[in-house]
Design a protein around this motif. Structure first.
Motif, PDB file in Angstrom:
ATOM      1  N   UNK A 299       7.621  -1.769  -6.766  1.00  0.00           N
ATOM      2  CA  UNK A 299       7.098  -1.805  -8.129  1.00  0.00           C
ATOM      3  C   UNK A 299       7.788  -0.809  -9.057  1.00  0.00           C
ATOM      4  N   UNK A 300       8.857  -0.167  -8.556  1.00  0.00           N
ATOM      5  CA  UNK A 300       9.646   0.756  -9.372  1.00  0.00           C
ATOM      6  C   UNK A 300       8.782   1.846 -10.002  1.00  0.00           C
ATOM      7  N   UNK A 301       7.965   2.463  -9.170  1.00  0.00           N
ATOM      8  CA  UNK A 301       7.090   3.546  -9.609  1.00  0.00           C
ATOM      9  C   UNK A 301       7.437   4.805  -8.835  1.00  0.00           C
ATOM     10  N   UNK A 302       7.599   5.903  -9.541  1.00  0.00           N
ATOM     11  CA  UNK A 302       7.808   7.175  -8.847  1.00  0.00           C
ATOM     12  C   UNK A 302       6.503   7.634  -8.220  1.00  0.00           C
ATOM     13  N   UNK A 303       6.653   8.429  -7.152  1.00  0.00           N
ATOM     14  CA  UNK A 303       5.466   8.966  -6.495  1.00  0.00           C
ATOM     15  C   UNK A 303       5.735  10.340  -5.934  1.00  0.00           C
ATOM     16  N   UNK A 304       4.708  11.183  -5.946  1.00  0.00           N
ATOM     17  CA  UNK A 304       4.774  12.507  -5.341  1.00  0.00           C
ATOM     18  C   UNK A 304       3.694  12.593  -4.272  1.00  0.00           C
ATOM     19  N   UNK A 305       4.091  13.020  -3.094  1.00  0.00           N
ATOM     20  CA  UNK A 305       3.135  13.171  -2.008  1.00  0.00           C
ATOM     21  C   UNK A 305       2.063  14.196  -2.389  1.00  0.00           C
ATOM     22  N   UNK A 306       0.805  13.856  -2.107  1.00  0.00           N
ATOM     23  CA  UNK A 306      -0.280  14.808  -2.326  1.00  0.00           C
ATOM     24  C   UNK A 306      -0.153  15.971  -1.345  1.00  0.00           C
ATOM     25  N   UNK A 307      -0.805  17.065  -1.675  1.00  0.00           N
ATOM     26  CA  UNK A 307      -0.762  18.259  -0.837  1.00  0.00           C
ATOM     27  C   UNK A 307      -2.196  18.727  -0.616  1.00  0.00           C
ATOM     28  N   UNK A 308      -2.615  18.775   0.628  1.00  0.00           N
ATOM     29  CA  UNK A 308      -4.005  19.061   0.956  1.00  0.00           C
ATOM     30  C   UNK A 308      -4.203  20.460   1.545  1.00  0.00           C
ATOM     31  N   UNK A 309      -3.205  21.312   1.400  1.00  0.00           N
ATOM     32  CA  UNK A 309      -3.324  22.687   1.889  1.00  0.00           C
ATOM     33  C   UNK A 309      -4.025  23.560   0.844  1.00  0.00           C
ATOM     34  N   UNK A 310      -4.302  24.793   1.209  1.00  0.00           N
ATOM     35  CA  UNK A 310      -5.003  25.723   0.324  1.00  0.00           C
ATOM     36  C   UNK A 310      -4.286  27.061   0.287  1.00  0.00           C
TER      37      UNK A 310
ATOM     38  N   UNK B  90      12.468   6.842  -4.931  1.00  0.00           N
ATOM     39  CA  UNK B  90      11.324   6.981  -5.830  1.00  0.00           C
ATOM     40  C   UNK B  90      10.158   7.721  -5.198  1.00  0.00           C
ATOM     41  N   UNK B  91      10.100   7.771  -3.871  1.00  0.00           N
ATOM     42  CA  UNK B  91       8.965   8.394  -3.181  1.00  0.00           C
ATOM     43  C   UNK B  91       9.242   9.817  -2.720  1.00  0.00           C
ATOM     44  N   UNK B  92      10.442  10.353  -3.006  1.00  0.00           N
ATOM     45  CA  UNK B  92      10.845  11.650  -2.444  1.00  0.00           C
ATOM     46  C   UNK B  92      10.474  12.837  -3.329  1.00  0.00           C
ATOM     47  N   UNK B  93       9.203  12.954  -3.634  1.00  0.00           N
ATOM     48  CA  UNK B  93       8.688  14.096  -4.365  1.00  0.00           C
ATOM     49  C   UNK B  93       7.394  14.569  -3.740  1.00  0.00           C
ATOM     50  N   UNK B  94       6.950  15.756  -4.131  1.00  0.00           N
ATOM     51  CA  UNK B  94       5.682  16.272  -3.604  1.00  0.00           C
ATOM     52  C   UNK B  94       5.093  17.277  -4.575  1.00  0.00           C
ATOM     53  N   UNK B  95       3.796  17.510  -4.434  1.00  0.00           N
ATOM     54  CA  UNK B  95       3.098  18.483  -5.254  1.00  0.00           C
ATOM     55  C   UNK B  95       3.052  19.812  -4.493  1.00  0.00           C
ATOM     56  N   UNK B  96       3.392  20.890  -5.203  1.00  0.00           N
ATOM     57  CA  UNK B  96       3.516  22.232  -4.606  1.00  0.00           C
ATOM     58  C   UNK B  96       4.464  22.166  -3.403  1.00  0.00           C
ATOM     59  N   UNK B  97       4.208  22.954  -2.357  1.00  0.00           N
ATOM     60  CA  UNK B  97       5.037  22.870  -1.163  1.00  0.00           C
ATOM     61  C   UNK B  97       6.230  23.801  -1.120  1.00  0.00           C
ATOM     62  N   UNK B  98       6.545  24.485  -2.237  1.00  0.00           N
ATOM     63  CA  UNK B  98       7.706  25.377  -2.288  1.00  0.00           C
ATOM     64  C   UNK B  98       7.234  26.828  -2.303  1.00  0.00           C
ATOM     65  N   UNK B  99       7.719  27.662  -1.396  1.00  0.00           N
ATOM     66  CA  UNK B  99       7.317  29.075  -1.391  1.00  0.00           C
ATOM     67  C   UNK B  99       7.734  29.779  -2.676  1.00  0.00           C
ATOM     68  N   UNK B 100       6.910  30.716  -3.127  1.00  0.00           N
ATOM     69  CA  UNK B 100       7.220  31.511  -4.309  1.00  0.00           C
ATOM     70  C   UNK B 100       8.186  32.631  -3.950  1.00  0.00           C
ATOM     71  N   UNK B 101       8.954  33.022  -4.950  1.00  0.00           N
ATOM     72  CA  UNK B 101       9.848  34.175  -4.799  1.00  0.00           C
ATOM     73  C   UNK B 101       9.886  34.926  -6.117  1.00  0.00           C
ATOM     74  N   UNK B 102       8.752  35.558  -6.457  1.00  0.00           N
ATOM     75  CA  UNK B 102       8.646  36.167  -7.776  1.00  0.00           C
ATOM     76  C   UNK B 102       8.796  35.075  -8.811  1.00  0.00           C
ATOM     77  N   UNK B 103       9.789  35.213  -9.698  1.00  0.00           N
ATOM     78  CA  UNK B 103      10.111  34.147 -10.638  1.00  0.00           C
ATOM     79  C   UNK B 103      11.492  33.568 -10.361  1.00  0.00           C
TER      80      UNK B 103
END
Length: 468
Positions: free
Chosen positions: A302-313, A46-59
């Motif tokens: 508590x059976x809640x999904x979560x995504x790690x915050x991302x503090x980069x810019x 449930x905790x294995x997600x994150x916001x952004x973090x993946x490099x772009x490759x066009x579309x």
């Protein structure tokens, strides 16, 4: 106590024969429990997600980060929308072409996520261009009570989602953190009106897509003004999200304390229960192995999904799997967005263990009464399948772990041998290897249970305990 030298005790710390009951009471700060006789469902990370973090490759799908960094942590959720990309990719309010370029970033991240079977939360506000870098004169949906520009934006967005088959596994996050000035500078009333317009367009034109919200920066126990505005509006407007979302971004917040407020809030406005997703969790100083284990334990209980915050810019926001990796030049002026040579940081090793080593069935657990120490545990049918992950909320206090129900795995008397593994930290981008094996120690069973105490070597250290 310096654990590097004495962590040979961490499992010998288990029922330490020389400690009297009075001594234990004086030194330990609380007890976490593991109940092996009480299964609580199949692990689904449930905790294995994150916001952004993946490099772009066009579309297109990005292969910049090697696949194993995704698969070994069982990555299952991403949340993105092209934020903080410079011109010509700044979003709708800067022109249609700038929207299309930013949409391409989101599409690339979506396609990469789906490659690994992960769901994808689309951040609609970032596609609008409200990513905290917009000017103070920027327009927002519903200015002067006029939603025509917003509707034109939604029309182009919905067409793009359909044309690019960006439907399966998609969640729509209508607006992120409207209670933060960087993302929304209008009133709560204008925000909920915008929510209603967007919700009904999406529900009508994309009926199979999940809608999540309110994605406020604070839960209701911290900010009732915005939650009350939202609850009152969605109950009367028939625009209740499929998933309730909020953020947990400082050490004063705890889902264990928030959930009763969520129940109270729903009751006040007659709202149904829904799945929950803390779609940004952990402040920058909390992104360490110890607190990572603490968050995992909370979310799983508590059976809640979560995504790690991302503090980069900027481009670094679109890299490192949400601060789980490093690479040459990371965090320096020599950083290259397309650079490779990735390595794992301390928390990646923790998430790898959580995803790859903790199998079978989850079992019931409880954290310490002070809320600063917690455990997550799994087991199969045999004794040597028990795995316990433990961590503090960034403290070095001394705590007990009590494991009950040993007879459920065929242990009724004698002793239990436990291997201890230590998860280290080496700074934000520092490379860290596999968890350190601290050896195997035996612990005497009494009354169908064992108890051992743990005092982390540092405030960032986490541990795993394995029955062998």
């Amino acid at each position: 106590m310096h654990l590097l030298n004495t962590l040979a005790l961490v499992a010998n710390i288990v029922v330490h024969a020389s400690a009297t009951p009075v001594e234990v009471v004086k030194r330990q700060l609380g007890t976490a429990t593991v109940s092996l006789a009480q299964p609580s469902g199949t692990p689904s990370q449930l905790a294995s997600g994150f916001i952004y973090g993946i490099p772009d490759n066009g579309s297109s799908i990005s292969a910049q980060i090697p696949d194993h960094f995704y698969t070994e942590i069982k990555f299952n959720y991403c949340r993105a929308g092209g934020a903080q990309l410079p011109a010509p990719s700044r979003g709708w309010i800067f022109g249609v072409q700038e929207f299309d370029n930013r949409f391409a970033s989101a599409l690339s991240n979506y396609r990469t996520s789906r490659k690994f079977g992960a769901r994808f939360i689309l951040l609609v506000h970032d596609l609008w261009g409200a990513d905290s870098l917009q000017s103070s004169s920027s327009v927002f949906p519903g200015d002067n009570n006029d939603f025509s520009n917003y509707n034109a934006f939604l029309t182009r967005l919905i067409a793009g989602l359909k044309t690019n088959n960006m439907i399966e596994g998609l969640d729509l996050d209508i607006w992120n953190e409207p209670d933060i000035q960087g993302f929304w500078t209008r009133s709560p009333e204008q925000w909920v009106q915008m929510w209603g317009v967007g919700y009904h367009r999406f529900r009508t034109e994309l009926p199979g897509v999940l809608i999540s919200g309110p994605s406020l920066a604070s839960p209701p126990d911290r900010n009732l003004v915005w939650w009350n505005a939202f609850g009152s509006f969605i109950s009367s407007n028939n625009s209740i999200p499929d998933v309730y979302t909020w953020h947990n971004l400082d050490s004063g917040l705890d889902v264990a304390k928030t959930l009763p407020f969520i129940v109270q809030w729903r009751g006040q406005y007659g709202l149904p229960d829904r799945p929950k997703n803390i779609n940004e969790y952990a402040a920058p100083y909390e992104q360490i192995p110890s607190t990572g284990a603490w968050y995992i334990s909370r979310l799983e209980r508590y059976n809640i999904r979560g995504l790690r915050a991302n503090w980069a810019s900027a481009f670094e926001l679109h890299d490192y799997l949400g601060n789980l990796l490093g690479k040459p030049g990371a965090g320096t002026s020599s950083y290259q967005p397309s650079g490779t040579g990735y390595w794992p940081v301390g928390e990646w090793q923790l998430y790898k263990y959580y995803a790859s080593s903790m199998t079978g069935q989850r079992v019931a657990t409880s954290g310490s009464a002070d809320g600063l120490f917690d455990v997550y545990a799994t087991r199969g049918a045999a004794a040597n399948t028990v795995r316990i992950l433990a961590g503090t909320r960034g403290t070095t206090g001394l705590y007990d772990i009590t494991v009950t129900g040993l007879s459920a795995i065929g242990l009724s008397s004698g002793s239990v041998n436990i291997r201890t593994r230590r998860f280290d930290n080496n700074g934000q981008y520092g490379e860290v290897g596999a968890p350190v094996d601290l050896g195997v120690y035996g612990h005497t069973i009494a009354n169908d249970q064992i108890t051992f105490w743990v005092q982390p070597e540092t405030a960032s250290t986490a541990y795993a305990f394995e029955f062998v």
